[in-house]
Design a protein around this motif. Structure first.
Motif, mmCIF file in Angstrom:
data_model
loop_
_atom_site.group_PDB
_atom_site.id
_atom_site.type_symbol
_atom_site.label_atom_id
_atom_site.label_comp_id
_atom_site.label_asym_id
_atom_site.label_seq_id
_atom_site.Cartn_x
_atom_site.Cartn_y
_atom_site.Cartn_z
ATOM 1 N N ASN A 1 63.564 29.715 119.422
ATOM 2 C CA ASN A 1 63.993 30.713 118.448
ATOM 3 C C ASN A 1 63.106 30.625 117.207
ATOM 4 N N LEU A 2 62.301 31.650 116.976
ATOM 5 C CA LEU A 2 61.425 31.692 115.810
ATOM 6 C C LEU A 2 61.894 32.689 114.762
ATOM 7 N N SER A 3 63.082 33.224 114.948
ATOM 8 C CA SER A 3 63.590 34.213 113.995
ATOM 9 C C SER A 3 64.015 33.564 112.681
ATOM 10 N N VAL A 4 64.322 32.265 112.750
ATOM 11 C CA VAL A 4 64.686 31.538 111.530
ATOM 12 C C VAL A 4 63.864 30.262 111.460
ATOM 13 N N ARG A 5 63.650 29.786 110.264
ATOM 14 C CA ARG A 5 62.899 28.555 110.048
ATOM 15 C C ARG A 5 63.748 27.361 110.468
ATOM 16 N N ASP A 6 63.171 26.471 111.267
ATOM 17 C CA ASP A 6 63.881 25.269 111.717
ATOM 18 C C ASP A 6 63.493 24.104 110.814
ATOM 19 N N ALA A 7 64.217 23.960 109.726
ATOM 20 C CA ALA A 7 63.889 22.936 108.729
ATOM 21 C C ALA A 7 64.359 21.553 109.144
ATOM 22 N N GLN A 8 65.094 21.456 110.269
ATOM 23 C CA GLN A 8 65.601 20.160 110.707
ATOM 24 C C GLN A 8 64.599 19.403 111.573
ATOM 25 N N LEU A 9 63.618 20.098 112.119
ATOM 26 C CA LEU A 9 62.612 19.440 112.948
ATOM 27 C C LEU A 9 61.785 18.465 112.119
ATOM 28 N N HIS B 1 48.126 27.325 97.579
ATOM 29 C CA HIS B 1 48.724 26.558 98.666
ATOM 30 C C HIS B 1 48.634 27.376 99.955
ATOM 31 N N GLY B 2 47.902 26.867 100.936
ATOM 32 C CA GLY B 2 47.749 27.557 102.209
ATOM 33 C C GLY B 2 48.657 26.965 103.266
ATOM 34 N N ASP B 3 49.227 27.820 104.099
ATOM 35 C CA ASP B 3 50.094 27.323 105.160
ATOM 36 C C ASP B 3 50.152 28.331 106.309
ATOM 37 N N ILE B 4 50.888 27.958 107.339
ATOM 38 C CA ILE B 4 51.040 28.757 108.542
ATOM 39 C C ILE B 4 52.095 29.835 108.296
ATOM 40 N N ALA B 5 51.885 31.004 108.887
ATOM 41 C CA ALA B 5 52.917 32.039 108.915
ATOM 42 C C ALA B 5 53.619 31.976 110.273
ATOM 43 N N ARG B 6 54.900 31.712 110.265
ATOM 44 C CA ARG B 6 55.653 31.556 111.512
ATOM 45 C C ARG B 6 55.703 32.874 112.292
ATOM 46 N N GLY B 7 55.481 32.786 113.604
ATOM 47 C CA GLY B 7 55.555 33.980 114.420
ATOM 48 C C GLY B 7 55.395 33.658 115.890
ATOM 49 N N ARG B 8 55.870 34.548 116.726
ATOM 50 C CA ARG B 8 55.820 34.336 118.164
ATOM 51 C C ARG B 8 54.391 34.261 118.675
ATOM 52 N N LEU B 9 53.519 35.153 118.218
ATOM 53 C CA LEU B 9 52.146 35.150 118.712
ATOM 54 C C LEU B 9 51.413 33.885 118.295
ATOM 55 N N ALA B 10 51.596 33.474 117.046
ATOM 56 C CA ALA B 10 50.966 32.228 116.583
ATOM 57 C C ALA B 10 51.419 31.052 117.436
ATOM 58 N N THR C 1 52.467 18.695 119.974
ATOM 59 C CA THR C 1 53.876 18.603 119.587
ATOM 60 C C THR C 1 54.071 18.931 118.115
ATOM 61 N N ASP C 2 53.281 18.294 117.257
ATOM 62 C CA ASP C 2 53.459 18.502 115.819
ATOM 63 C C ASP C 2 53.017 19.888 115.390
ATOM 64 N N GLY C 3 51.976 20.417 116.016
ATOM 65 C CA GLY C 3 51.541 21.759 115.664
ATOM 66 C C GLY C 3 52.602 22.801 115.959
ATOM 67 N N LEU C 4 53.236 22.700 117.106
ATOM 68 C CA LEU C 4 54.298 23.640 117.459
ATOM 69 C C LEU C 4 55.518 23.445 116.562
ATOM 70 N N ARG C 5 55.812 22.203 116.231
ATOM 71 C CA ARG C 5 56.913 21.959 115.296
ATOM 72 C C ARG C 5 56.574 22.509 113.907
ATOM 73 N N SER C 6 55.313 22.399 113.525
ATOM 74 C CA SER C 6 54.887 22.942 112.224
ATOM 75 C C SER C 6 55.143 24.444 112.156
ATOM 76 N N ILE C 7 54.819 25.148 113.222
ATOM 77 C CA ILE C 7 55.036 26.591 113.233
ATOM 78 C C ILE C 7 56.518 26.906 113.122
ATOM 79 N N ARG C 8 57.339 26.154 113.830
ATOM 80 C CA ARG C 8 58.787 26.385 113.781
ATOM 81 C C ARG C 8 59.361 26.073 112.392
ATOM 82 N N ARG C 9 58.736 25.130 111.668
ATOM 83 C CA ARG C 9 59.187 24.783 110.315
ATOM 84 C C ARG C 9 58.616 25.720 109.256
ATOM 85 N N SER C 10 57.615 26.485 109.600
ATOM 86 C CA SER C 10 56.888 27.274 108.605
ATOM 87 C C SER C 10 57.665 28.520 108.177
ATOM 88 N N TYR C 11 57.170 29.111 107.115
ATOM 89 C CA TYR C 11 57.816 30.278 106.512
ATOM 90 C C TYR C 11 57.197 31.573 107.013
#
Length: 252
Positions: free
Chosen positions: A5-13, A183-192, A211-221
């Motif tokens: 689920n990428l519709s919301v930010r997963d801040a718990q990961l 401050h540069g960061d990832i934009a969360r999205g399904r394609l990314a 593992t961490d890259g995919l978790r980063s995307i799920r945590r991103s804004y």
């Protein structure tokens, strides 16, 4: 396997490399390969051309630039190289409170300088690669030490932080800067998420990159989420696909 689920930010990961007891060999391999990953996806070459280079040119002295949370040091090193190629003098600093990242950044710089010297043996004009001052410190420590910079930037730090930590970090970064903050960061999205899951595979063995890259995307804004989280004083833009830049004037 259920669909992420990428519709919301997963801040718990939590990312594996954020664990102080994580495998040091895999961590070192991850930090050393960041230079490849960031060159491919972080978009700092464009940010340098459109935002950082004009700032360096506007000053009548060498600029002072800080990469806050610099990790393995590859982003600040790359920016220093780009500026050197343009004939722009600057004082570059990378700061990270994690001693493991600090050591990796210092080791990478010494190895890079040694390699460049070896390649140019016999040359009448040996290279003078730009050196970065690496510090094992966080923003508060730098403020306590009276440090000040024309530009403060970070890469892939914001998504690691909880809500209070985000405001503390970005507020401190503004107080450290007399000019601008980026401050540069990832934009969360399904394609990314999908592209990274496939594209990182050849570089991932022996590291935390997949593992961490995919978790980063799920945590991103997403754009609107980061704007709301940062509040007034900040402008959030998307300079390239899957990327966000949060920009604000310094308060130092």
């Amino acid at each position: 396997m259920s669909r992420v689920n990428l519709s919301v930010r997963d801040a718990q990961l939590r990312e594996l490399m954020d664990d102080p007891d994580c495998d040091p060999v895999r961590l070192d391999a991850t930090l050393r390969r960041f230079h490849l990953i960031n060159r491919l996806i972080s978009g700092w070459n464009q940010v340098y051309r459109t935002r950082l280079r004009p700032t360096l040119l506007s000053l009548d002295r060498p600029a002072r630039v800080l990469d806050l949370g610099s990790g393995g040091g590859d982003v600040v090193t790359r920016l220093a190289q780009l500026a050197a190629r343009d004939g722009l003098e600057a004082q570059w600093t990378g700061a990270d409170p994690d001693p493991r990242a600090h050591e990796a950044a210092q080791n990478a710089q010494e190895q890079r300088i040694q390699n460049q010297r070896t390649e140019k043996l016999g040359s009448d004009t040996p290279p003078q690669p730009p050196r970065v001052r690496f510090l094992c410190a966080d923003a508060d420590a730098l403020l306590d030490q009276g440090e000040s910079f024309d530009v403060v930037l970070s890469n892939h730090v914001l998504h690691h932080l909880d809500s209070p930590g985000l405001l503390d970090f970005t507020g401190a970064s503004r107080r450290l800067s007399t000019g601008t903050v980026l401050h540069g960061d990832i934009a969360r999205g399904r394609l990314a998420y999908s592209l990274y899951a496939v594209g990182i595979t050849p570089l991932a063995p022996g590291t935390f990159l997949r593992t961490d890259g995919l978790r980063s995307i799920r945590r991103s804004y997403r754009h609107e989420e980061l704007s709301a989280a940062l509040g007034s004083g900040w402008t959030v833009s998307s300079p390239s696909p899957f990327r966000l830049i949060a920009e604000a004037p310094g308060l130092g």
